[in-house]
Design a protein around this motif. Structure first.
Motif, short mmCIF file in Angstrom:
data_model
loop_
_atom_site.label_atom_id
_atom_site.label_comp_id
_atom_site.label_asym_id
_atom_site.label_seq_id
_atom_site.Cartn_x
_atom_site.Cartn_y
_atom_site.Cartn_z
N GLU A 165 70.68 21.77 10.99
CA GLU A 165 71.63 22.17 9.95
C GLU A 165 71.95 20.98 9.07
O GLU A 165 71.72 19.82 9.46
N VAL A 166 72.46 21.26 7.89
CA VAL A 166 72.81 20.22 6.94
C VAL A 166 74.29 19.88 7.11
O VAL A 166 75.15 20.76 7.05
N ILE A 167 74.57 18.59 7.33
CA ILE A 167 75.95 18.13 7.48
C ILE A 167 76.15 16.94 6.54
O ILE A 167 75.37 15.98 6.58
N PRO A 168 77.17 16.97 5.67
CA PRO A 168 77.39 15.85 4.75
C PRO A 168 78.22 14.75 5.39
O PRO A 168 78.89 14.96 6.41
N ASP A 169 78.20 13.56 4.77
CA ASP A 169 79.13 12.52 5.20
C ASP A 169 80.37 12.59 4.32
O ASP A 169 80.52 13.51 3.51
N GLU A 170 81.24 11.62 4.43
CA GLU A 170 82.50 11.66 3.69
C GLU A 170 82.29 11.52 2.19
O GLU A 170 83.16 11.89 1.40
N ASN A 171 81.16 10.95 1.79
CA ASN A 171 80.86 10.80 0.36
C ASN A 171 80.04 11.96 -0.20
O ASN A 171 79.66 11.95 -1.36
N GLY A 172 79.74 12.95 0.66
CA GLY A 172 78.97 14.11 0.22
C GLY A 172 77.47 13.98 0.39
O GLY A 172 76.73 14.91 0.05
N GLY A 214 96.04 18.80 11.94
CA GLY A 214 95.05 19.65 11.30
C GLY A 214 93.62 19.25 11.58
O GLY A 214 92.69 20.01 11.31
N GLN A 215 93.41 18.05 12.12
CA GLN A 215 92.06 17.60 12.43
C GLN A 215 91.70 18.02 13.85
O GLN A 215 92.44 17.74 14.79
N THR A 216 90.57 18.68 13.97
CA THR A 216 90.15 19.16 15.28
C THR A 216 89.76 18.00 16.18
O THR A 216 89.93 18.05 17.40
N ALA A 217 89.22 16.90 15.59
CA ALA A 217 88.81 15.71 16.34
C ALA A 217 87.68 16.01 17.32
O ALA A 217 87.66 15.51 18.43
N GLN A 218 86.74 16.86 16.89
CA GLN A 218 85.57 17.14 17.72
C GLN A 218 84.48 16.12 17.38
O GLN A 218 83.90 16.14 16.30
N LEU A 219 84.26 15.22 18.31
CA LEU A 219 83.28 14.15 18.14
C LEU A 219 81.99 14.54 18.84
O LEU A 219 82.01 14.90 20.02
N THR A 220 80.88 14.47 18.14
CA THR A 220 79.57 14.77 18.74
C THR A 220 78.55 13.74 18.30
O THR A 220 78.65 13.14 17.22
N PHE A 221 77.57 13.52 19.17
CA PHE A 221 76.43 12.64 18.88
C PHE A 221 75.19 13.53 18.86
O PHE A 221 74.84 14.12 19.89
N GLN A 222 74.53 13.63 17.71
CA GLN A 222 73.37 14.49 17.53
C GLN A 222 72.26 13.73 16.81
O GLN A 222 72.54 12.84 16.00
N MET A 223 71.03 14.11 17.11
CA MET A 223 69.89 13.45 16.47
C MET A 223 69.72 13.91 15.03
O MET A 223 69.96 15.08 14.70
N VAL A 224 69.33 12.98 14.18
CA VAL A 224 68.96 13.32 12.80
C VAL A 224 67.54 13.87 12.81
O VAL A 224 66.64 13.30 13.45
N ASP A 225 67.31 15.00 12.15
CA ASP A 225 65.97 15.61 12.08
C ASP A 225 65.17 14.90 10.98
O ASP A 225 65.30 15.23 9.79
N ASP A 226 64.37 13.91 11.39
CA ASP A 226 63.60 13.16 10.40
C ASP A 226 62.22 13.77 10.17
O ASP A 226 61.40 13.23 9.41
N PHE A 236 70.35 8.64 14.75
CA PHE A 236 71.19 9.70 15.30
C PHE A 236 72.51 9.70 14.55
O PHE A 236 72.94 8.67 14.01
N ALA A 237 73.13 10.87 14.48
CA ALA A 237 74.35 11.04 13.68
C ALA A 237 75.58 11.10 14.60
O ALA A 237 75.56 11.77 15.63
N ILE A 238 76.63 10.38 14.20
CA ILE A 238 77.93 10.46 14.86
C ILE A 238 78.80 11.34 13.96
O ILE A 238 79.08 10.98 12.81
N ILE A 239 79.19 12.50 14.47
CA ILE A 239 79.83 13.52 13.64
C ILE A 239 81.24 13.77 14.14
O ILE A 239 81.47 13.98 15.34
N LEU A 240 82.20 13.72 13.23
CA LEU A 240 83.60 13.99 13.55
C LEU A 240 84.11 15.08 12.63
O LEU A 240 84.11 14.94 11.41
N ASP A 241 84.48 16.21 13.23
CA ASP A 241 85.01 17.35 12.48
C ASP A 241 84.09 17.77 11.34
O ASP A 241 84.53 17.98 10.21
N GLY A 242 82.81 17.90 11.65
CA GLY A 242 81.88 18.44 10.66
C GLY A 242 81.44 17.48 9.59
O GLY A 242 80.85 17.91 8.59
#
Length: 530
Positions: free
Chosen positions: A234-241, A205-217, A296-302
């Motif tokens: 865009e706004v993306i949360p971490d695992e803790n919200g 069920g996990q797409t496993a789409q890994l991306t490296f994107q800059m944080v907009d500071d 920079f943000a390391i993002i996995l499945d949103g």
């Protein structure tokens, strides 16, 4: 035709040797098979889900979500290229197959077209471009997928998903999973021996789409949370919200990942090591060199799994993802990353679990039905044609079963409950050939012909009917195999193998056995004619 030739004896002996070699491992345990010499075959029959027990999942590929994601990527590609060309944009609007870019100043149209045209170029001389860039009016440019690319997108997504699913299931150690396509956008998974479908769902069920994107500071997180994010963020949360304002542009993605492994960070905490290919290493090095001191943000499945600050340019193409991972979580994530990202999310439409007890019951029932069928055929043939002729047909029947099991073991075929039904039907088809031959012999002997003439006529005149009957069965089995799925294909595969082995065993064993009897006994009368 009824003479004892050397090649027939050799072929019969080779058939017995082949059957014994490849069927013998099925009588051994897994440990005993591993202890066999290297030159001996070790593959046994693979039992299907209905015989071994396991999990069944019906998945649907979310093609609309994949298309929406790719259209978003089109818009971000256009935005990035035009920003680098210093062309102002007033709006980017999506439609069914692309995006329309509206320029703030129509006078910049030529510069914008020149900057965007490379986006539509193919990857080489033999590569067909899957995107187009077209001018529309004085201030608009349409950047879209071609019709061919849109038509093939769904089919390609399902094919890629099947390969990713296969790699992920193989990483779990599940033996011989069956992963097949059903319809336009569905995948059927049968995992024998896997009794926990929840684990399969979690992995698949996990797409496993890994991306490296800059944080907009520079942008305002508060305004973004209020519903007014910058157009390129865009706004993306971490695992803790905890929310992060992240640039939409992807610096490097998991497509450039060549290896992931469980490791430790500088604090000796569990972490995930990664390595990029040449293109990914170059892009990652350029991005980190241009953004030293920025997060920079390391993002996995949103979800943001880590957001470190770039301290220096990372030019080696490798790095470490830090986070509060347990060893189990890190191991599961590594398997996902090494297996590759799914091109589209998967939705579970149906799930079933077959327990080992039900599988054992099916095996016992199948073995019992096969034994009963064999005994009934044995009694009939011995009663109708006597010990000699009936015994020869029974020997041929045994060779037939041995060859079927050996052929299925050699090809790695999976035996299912319908496959056992095909095995029983094959026995009936095989003994039918002997019945045709013997009845023709009986008719010729009663008509006054000699023993050798009756035997010879029996094989010659019955062979056309035998070939026609088996050819008809083979065509039906091939149709079921081509257009059927799951259990139907298992039945068809067993029946197809049985058609070839029954022709070999029924005719060859009868010819060699009766020729030997004729040479040794020199009978004056045919026993079955009395």
């Amino acid at each position: 035709m009824i003479h004892l030739s050397r090649w027939k004896v050799i072929l019969l002996a080779l058939s017995f040797v082949f059957g014994l070699l490849f069927a013998y491992p099925n009588m051994l345990t897994a440990e005993q098979r591993e202890a066999l010499p290297g030159w001996l075959p070790r593959n046994g029959l693979n039992l299907g889900l209905d015989l071994q027990g396991g999990s069944y999942l019906l998945l649907e590929v979310d093609v609309p979500a994949m298309r929406a994601k790719r259209l978003t990527n089109l818009g971000e590609d256009a935005r990035t290229v035009l920003e680098e060309a210093q062309v102002a944009i007033s709006n980017i609007a999506q439609d069914g197959s692309g995006v329309t870019v509206t320029l703030a100043d129509p006078a910049t149209m030529d510069r914008a077209l020149e900057a965007m045209r490379p986006l539509a170029a193919g990857g080489g001389a033999a590569t067909v471009a899957d995107r187009t860039v077209q001018r529309q009016g004085e201030d608009r440019i349409r950047y879209a997928f071609t019709r061919q690319a849109m038509d093939s997108m769904a089919s390609d997504a399902v094919s890629q998903s099947i390969e990713v699913v296969r790699r992920r299931i193989d990483s779990l150690g599940t033996r011989e999973p069956s992963i097949t396509r059903e319809g336009a956008d569905r995948i059927v998974i049968q995992a024998p021996g896997e009794s926990d479908p929840a684990q399969l769902e979690r992995i698949l069920g996990q797409t496993a789409q890994l991306t490296f994107q800059m944080v907009d500071d520079e942008g305002s997180l508060e305004e973004a949370l209020a519903g007014f994010p910058p157009p390129d963020a865009e706004v993306i949360p971490d695992e803790n919200g905890t929310p992060y304002l992240v640039k939409k542009r992807v610096l490097v993605s998991g497509e450039n990942l060549t290896k992931a492994e469980v490791t430790t960070d500088q604090n000796n905490q569990t972490a995930i090591g990664f390595r990029f290919d040449g293109a990914g290493a170059r892009r990652f090095g350029e991005a980190t060199a241009a953004n030293i001191g920025k997060p920079f943000a390391i993002i996995l499945d949103g979800k943001v799994i880590s957001a470190p600050v770039i301290r220096s340019a990372i030019t080696g193409g490798s790095g470490v993802i830090e986070g509060s991972f347990s060893i189990e979580e890190a191991g599961e994530m590594v398997n996902l990353l090494n297996g590759g990202a799914l091109p589209a999310p998967l939705k579970v439409e149906e799930r079933r679990t077959v327990t080992a007890e039900l599988g054992a019951d099916a095996v016992a029932a199948g073995a019992l039905s096969t034994a009963i069928g064999f005994v009934i055929i044995l009694v009939f043939m011995l009663g109708a044609y006597g010990l000699l002729f009936g015994g020869i047909s029974v020997i041929g029947l045994g060779l037939n079963g041995l060859l079927i099991i050996g052929a299925m073991s050699m090809t790695g075929a999976t035996l299912t409950l319908p496959g056992i039904a095909g095995l029983v039907l094959t026995f009936a088809v095989a003994v039918d050939a002997n019945v045709l031959i013997y009845e023709r012999m009986r008719d010729e002997a009663r008509a006054g012909r000699s023993v050798i003439a009756s035997l010879d006529a029996g094989f010659n005149k019955a062979m056309g009917t035998i070939i026609d009957a088996n050819l008809t069965t083979l065509v039906a089995a091939l149709i079921m195999f081509m257009f059927g799925a799951g259990p139907v294909r298992g039945f068809a595969w067993t029946l197809t193998i049985g058609v070839f082995t029954s022709m070999l065993s029924a005719v060859l064993v009868a010819q060699v056995g009766l020729a030997w009897w004729l040479k040794l006994a020199k009978p004056k009368k045919l026993p079955i004619a009395e």
